[in-house]
Scaffold this motif. Structure first.
Motif, PDB file in Angstrom:
ATOM      1  N   LEU A   1     -90.519   9.845 -29.030  1.00  0.00           N
ATOM      2  CA  LEU A   1     -91.855   9.277 -28.892  1.00  0.00           C
ATOM      3  C   LEU A   1     -91.758   8.123 -27.906  1.00  0.00           C
ATOM      4  O   LEU A   1     -90.971   7.194 -28.113  1.00  0.00           O
ATOM      5  CB  LEU A   1     -92.380   8.775 -30.230  1.00  0.00           C
ATOM      6  CG  LEU A   1     -92.400   9.769 -31.399  1.00  0.00           C
ATOM      7  CD1 LEU A   1     -92.934   9.090 -32.657  1.00  0.00           C
ATOM      8  CD2 LEU A   1     -93.250  10.976 -31.059  1.00  0.00           C
ATOM      9  N   LEU A   2     -92.505   8.196 -26.823  1.00  0.00           N
ATOM     10  CA  LEU A   2     -92.412   7.176 -25.781  1.00  0.00           C
ATOM     11  C   LEU A   2     -93.315   5.995 -26.116  1.00  0.00           C
ATOM     12  O   LEU A   2     -94.504   6.159 -26.360  1.00  0.00           O
ATOM     13  CB  LEU A   2     -92.808   7.765 -24.428  1.00  0.00           C
ATOM     14  CG  LEU A   2     -92.054   9.024 -23.991  1.00  0.00           C
ATOM     15  CD1 LEU A   2     -92.428   9.380 -22.561  1.00  0.00           C
ATOM     16  CD2 LEU A   2     -90.549   8.847 -24.122  1.00  0.00           C
TER      17      LEU A   2
ATOM     18  N   ARG B   1     -83.207  16.850 -38.664  1.00  0.00           N
ATOM     19  CA  ARG B   1     -83.923  16.579 -37.425  1.00  0.00           C
ATOM     20  C   ARG B   1     -83.954  15.082 -37.151  1.00  0.00           C
ATOM     21  O   ARG B   1     -83.982  14.259 -38.065  1.00  0.00           O
ATOM     22  CB  ARG B   1     -85.356  17.101 -37.573  1.00  0.00           C
ATOM     23  CG  ARG B   1     -86.208  16.946 -36.335  1.00  0.00           C
ATOM     24  CD  ARG B   1     -87.615  17.407 -36.612  1.00  0.00           C
ATOM     25  NE  ARG B   1     -88.348  17.616 -35.394  1.00  0.00           N
ATOM     26  CZ  ARG B   1     -89.613  17.967 -35.347  1.00  0.00           C
ATOM     27  NH1 ARG B   1     -90.283  18.176 -36.488  1.00  0.00           N
ATOM     28  NH2 ARG B   1     -90.230  18.135 -34.200  1.00  0.00           N
ATOM     29  N   ARG B   2     -83.972  14.693 -35.847  1.00  0.00           N
ATOM     30  CA  ARG B   2     -84.000  13.285 -35.473  1.00  0.00           C
ATOM     31  C   ARG B   2     -85.209  13.011 -34.590  1.00  0.00           C
ATOM     32  O   ARG B   2     -85.507  13.769 -33.664  1.00  0.00           O
ATOM     33  CB  ARG B   2     -82.720  12.887 -34.749  1.00  0.00           C
ATOM     34  CG  ARG B   2     -82.653  11.401 -34.372  1.00  0.00           C
ATOM     35  CD  ARG B   2     -81.260  11.020 -33.926  1.00  0.00           C
ATOM     36  NE  ARG B   2     -80.311  11.154 -35.019  1.00  0.00           N
ATOM     37  CZ  ARG B   2     -80.103  10.252 -35.974  1.00  0.00           C
ATOM     38  NH1 ARG B   2     -80.811   9.119 -35.973  1.00  0.00           N
ATOM     39  NH2 ARG B   2     -79.217  10.454 -36.914  1.00  0.00           N
ATOM     40  N   VAL B   3     -85.883  11.916 -34.884  1.00  0.00           N
ATOM     41  CA  VAL B   3     -86.989  11.438 -34.063  1.00  0.00           C
ATOM     42  C   VAL B   3     -86.607  10.052 -33.546  1.00  0.00           C
ATOM     43  O   VAL B   3     -86.217   9.181 -34.325  1.00  0.00           O
ATOM     44  CB  VAL B   3     -88.300  11.361 -34.877  1.00  0.00           C
ATOM     45  CG1 VAL B   3     -89.408  10.710 -34.049  1.00  0.00           C
ATOM     46  CG2 VAL B   3     -88.726  12.755 -35.338  1.00  0.00           C
ATOM     47  N   THR B   4     -86.715   9.867 -32.241  1.00  0.00           N
ATOM     48  CA  THR B   4     -86.312   8.602 -31.622  1.00  0.00           C
ATOM     49  C   THR B   4     -87.496   7.965 -30.917  1.00  0.00           C
ATOM     50  O   THR B   4     -88.155   8.598 -30.087  1.00  0.00           O
ATOM     51  CB  THR B   4     -85.171   8.818 -30.612  1.00  0.00           C
ATOM     52  OG1 THR B   4     -84.085   9.487 -31.255  1.00  0.00           O
ATOM     53  CG2 THR B   4     -84.687   7.493 -30.061  1.00  0.00           C
ATOM     54  N   LEU B   5     -87.771   6.723 -31.272  1.00  0.00           N
ATOM     55  CA  LEU B   5     -88.804   5.943 -30.600  1.00  0.00           C
ATOM     56  C   LEU B   5     -88.143   5.242 -29.423  1.00  0.00           C
ATOM     57  O   LEU B   5     -87.217   4.442 -29.609  1.00  0.00           O
ATOM     58  CB  LEU B   5     -89.413   4.917 -31.547  1.00  0.00           C
ATOM     59  CG  LEU B   5     -90.461   5.405 -32.546  1.00  0.00           C
ATOM     60  CD1 LEU B   5     -89.930   6.535 -33.417  1.00  0.00           C
ATOM     61  CD2 LEU B   5     -90.957   4.256 -33.400  1.00  0.00           C
ATOM     62  N   VAL B   6     -88.607   5.557 -28.220  1.00  0.00           N
ATOM     63  CA  VAL B   6     -87.952   5.067 -27.013  1.00  0.00           C
ATOM     64  C   VAL B   6     -88.857   4.072 -26.291  1.00  0.00           C
ATOM     65  O   VAL B   6     -89.931   4.432 -25.794  1.00  0.00           O
ATOM     66  CB  VAL B   6     -87.615   6.229 -26.062  1.00  0.00           C
ATOM     67  CG1 VAL B   6     -86.941   5.693 -24.792  1.00  0.00           C
ATOM     68  CG2 VAL B   6     -86.701   7.233 -26.755  1.00  0.00           C
TER      69      VAL B   6
ATOM     70  N   VAL C   1     -88.062  17.825 -27.390  1.00  0.00           N
ATOM     71  CA  VAL C   1     -89.472  17.670 -27.066  1.00  0.00           C
ATOM     72  C   VAL C   1     -89.823  16.191 -26.993  1.00  0.00           C
ATOM     73  O   VAL C   1     -89.250  15.363 -27.711  1.00  0.00           O
ATOM     74  CB  VAL C   1     -90.354  18.376 -28.127  1.00  0.00           C
ATOM     75  CG1 VAL C   1     -90.139  17.768 -29.509  1.00  0.00           C
ATOM     76  CG2 VAL C   1     -91.832  18.346 -27.743  1.00  0.00           C
ATOM     77  N   ALA C   2     -90.741  15.863 -26.104  1.00  0.00           N
ATOM     78  CA  ALA C   2     -91.275  14.502 -26.005  1.00  0.00           C
ATOM     79  C   ALA C   2     -92.753  14.543 -26.357  1.00  0.00           C
ATOM     80  O   ALA C   2     -93.502  15.367 -25.830  1.00  0.00           O
ATOM     81  CB  ALA C   2     -91.101  13.953 -24.593  1.00  0.00           C
ATOM     82  N   LEU C   3     -93.164  13.666 -27.265  1.00  0.00           N
ATOM     83  CA  LEU C   3     -94.574  13.562 -27.617  1.00  0.00           C
ATOM     84  C   LEU C   3     -95.196  12.418 -26.814  1.00  0.00           C
ATOM     85  O   LEU C   3     -94.703  11.292 -26.827  1.00  0.00           O
ATOM     86  CB  LEU C   3     -94.744  13.292 -29.111  1.00  0.00           C
ATOM     87  CG  LEU C   3     -94.158  14.336 -30.068  1.00  0.00           C
ATOM     88  CD1 LEU C   3     -94.564  14.017 -31.502  1.00  0.00           C
ATOM     89  CD2 LEU C   3     -94.608  15.741 -29.695  1.00  0.00           C
TER      90      LEU C   3
ATOM     91  N   HIS D   1     -86.315  11.293 -15.221  1.00  0.00           N
ATOM     92  CA  HIS D   1     -85.088  11.159 -16.005  1.00  0.00           C
ATOM     93  C   HIS D   1     -84.693  12.423 -16.770  1.00  0.00           C
ATOM     94  O   HIS D   1     -83.502  12.629 -17.042  1.00  0.00           O
ATOM     95  CB  HIS D   1     -85.229  10.012 -17.007  1.00  0.00           C
ATOM     96  CG  HIS D   1     -85.165   8.657 -16.385  1.00  0.00           C
ATOM     97  ND1 HIS D   1     -84.038   8.171 -15.772  1.00  0.00           N
ATOM     98  CD2 HIS D   1     -86.103   7.670 -16.294  1.00  0.00           C
ATOM     99  CE1 HIS D   1     -84.263   6.954 -15.321  1.00  0.00           C
ATOM    100  NE2 HIS D   1     -85.501   6.620 -15.620  1.00  0.00           N
ATOM    101  N   ALA D   2     -85.653  13.231 -17.174  1.00  0.00           N
ATOM    102  CA  ALA D   2     -85.358  14.421 -17.991  1.00  0.00           C
ATOM    103  C   ALA D   2     -86.311  15.550 -17.598  1.00  0.00           C
ATOM    104  O   ALA D   2     -87.200  15.926 -18.370  1.00  0.00           O
ATOM    105  CB  ALA D   2     -85.493  14.091 -19.475  1.00  0.00           C
ATOM    106  N   PRO D   3     -86.158  16.077 -16.391  1.00  0.00           N
ATOM    107  CA  PRO D   3     -87.125  17.046 -15.857  1.00  0.00           C
ATOM    108  C   PRO D   3     -87.252  18.328 -16.672  1.00  0.00           C
ATOM    109  O   PRO D   3     -88.274  19.018 -16.572  1.00  0.00           O
ATOM    110  CB  PRO D   3     -86.610  17.327 -14.443  1.00  0.00           C
ATOM    111  CG  PRO D   3     -85.164  16.938 -14.472  1.00  0.00           C
ATOM    112  CD  PRO D   3     -85.069  15.800 -15.426  1.00  0.00           C
ATOM    113  N   ASP D   4     -86.248  18.663 -17.470  1.00  0.00           N
ATOM    114  CA  ASP D   4     -86.305  19.902 -18.251  1.00  0.00           C
ATOM    115  C   ASP D   4     -86.859  19.702 -19.661  1.00  0.00           C
ATOM    116  O   ASP D   4     -86.993  20.666 -20.426  1.00  0.00           O
ATOM    117  CB  ASP D   4     -84.902  20.526 -18.348  1.00  0.00           C
ATOM    118  CG  ASP D   4     -84.348  20.917 -16.975  1.00  0.00           C
ATOM    119  OD1 ASP D   4     -85.154  21.319 -16.112  1.00  0.00           O
ATOM    120  OD2 ASP D   4     -83.126  20.796 -16.773  1.00  0.00           O
ATOM    121  N   LEU D   5     -87.182  18.479 -20.022  1.00  0.00           N
ATOM    122  CA  LEU D   5     -87.655  18.188 -21.370  1.00  0.00           C
ATOM    123  C   LEU D   5     -89.089  18.691 -21.557  1.00  0.00           C
ATOM    124  O   LEU D   5     -89.959  18.448 -20.718  1.00  0.00           O
ATOM    125  CB  LEU D   5     -87.595  16.687 -21.616  1.00  0.00           C
ATOM    126  CG  LEU D   5     -88.034  16.180 -22.993  1.00  0.00           C
ATOM    127  CD1 LEU D   5     -87.192  16.795 -24.104  1.00  0.00           C
ATOM    128  CD2 LEU D   5     -87.959  14.657 -23.041  1.00  0.00           C
TER     129      LEU D   5
END
Length: 244
Positions: free
Chosen positions: A103-104, A3-8, A31-33, A54-58
């Motif tokens: 993670l935003l 699994r990958r978690v990306t801090l954006v 998923v976005a937290l 930017h990602a309406p289906d997320l």
């Protein structure tokens, strides 16, 4: 597959502040937290609007942000306790919602933000395993300079970046070109011979900008800060101080 978690880093909440790399990460995630400090949190709403653009289906999952004890005498200990509580909350959300996650992070993850430290704590708890990345965003420091059309330093000179809590310490050390984050009211008393470039809620509809000699604009900054907070329901400001 791990699994990958990306801090954006999302910049200051404006859809145009995301890099192409950041947009791709949002669109490839499951998923976005999104952290929520209280019911009707306007900053959480701004994150949702950005995701819808930017990602309406997320899929979006809100994570209640634990409160920090702001009355504690031991600041470092209080922040550590808060980070541990956040790690527990994010760990629970990641376990409950599998798949690659984003993670935003408001602004850029490298500037006065705890997300990287909290993710390290999540991994240290040994209940989850994942790969993780950090994607930079436009920082308030960058946007402040752009809005005022200035370079943050004189030719070949350094910048000292600190918090309002440690501003006086920096000035006592002889720093004469200081960017100040994490303000709580912008106390500029005793700095009449300095120049200030100030901004609040940068990149948002409630953005405010003031610049000039401190003795001439201190009262205006106080008024504009209050106006920004009244308009948006929140205020985040910073400033550059330079002794001329």
């Amino acid at each position: 597959m791990t699994r990958r978690v990306t801090l954006v880093g999302i910049g200051l909440g404006h859809p145009d502040h995301l890099t192409v790399e950041a947009v791709a990460a949002l669109r490839s995630a499951s998923v976005a937290l999104v952290t929520v400090k209280r019911a009707g949190d306007p900053l959480a709403a701004a994150r949702r609007e950005l995701l819808a653009h930017h990602a309406p289906d997320l899929r979006v999952v809100e994570v209640v942000d634990p409160p920090r004890d702001r009355t504690a005498l031991d600041y470092e200990s209080a922040v550590g306790d808060w980070h541990e509580a956040r790690a527990e909350a994010w760990e629970s959300a990641l376990i409950a919602h599998p798949g690659d996650a984003v993670l935003l992070v408001w602004g850029d993850p490298a500037f006065y933000d705890s997300t990287i430290r909290v993710v390290e704590r999540v991994l240290a708890r040994d209940n989850l395993t994942f790969d993780w990345d950090v994607l930079p965003g436009i920082s308030a420091l960058q946007l402040l300079a752009a809005r005022h059309r200035i370079v943050l330093h004189e030719v070949g000179q350094p910048i000292h970046v600190t918090t309002e809590r440690r501003l006086r310490e920096a000035l006592e050390q002889g720093q004469d070109n200081v960017v100040v984050f994490l303000t709580s009211g912008t106390d500029l008393s005793g700095l009449d011979d300095w120049h200030v470039w100030w901004g609040a809620n940068l990149g948002s509809p409630s953005e405010r900008l003031v610049s000039g000699a401190v003795k001439d604009v201190a009262a205006e900054i106080t008024a504009e800060r209050a106006a920004a907070k009244a308009e948006a329901g929140w205020v985040m400001d910073l400033f550059l101080l330079r002794q001329l």
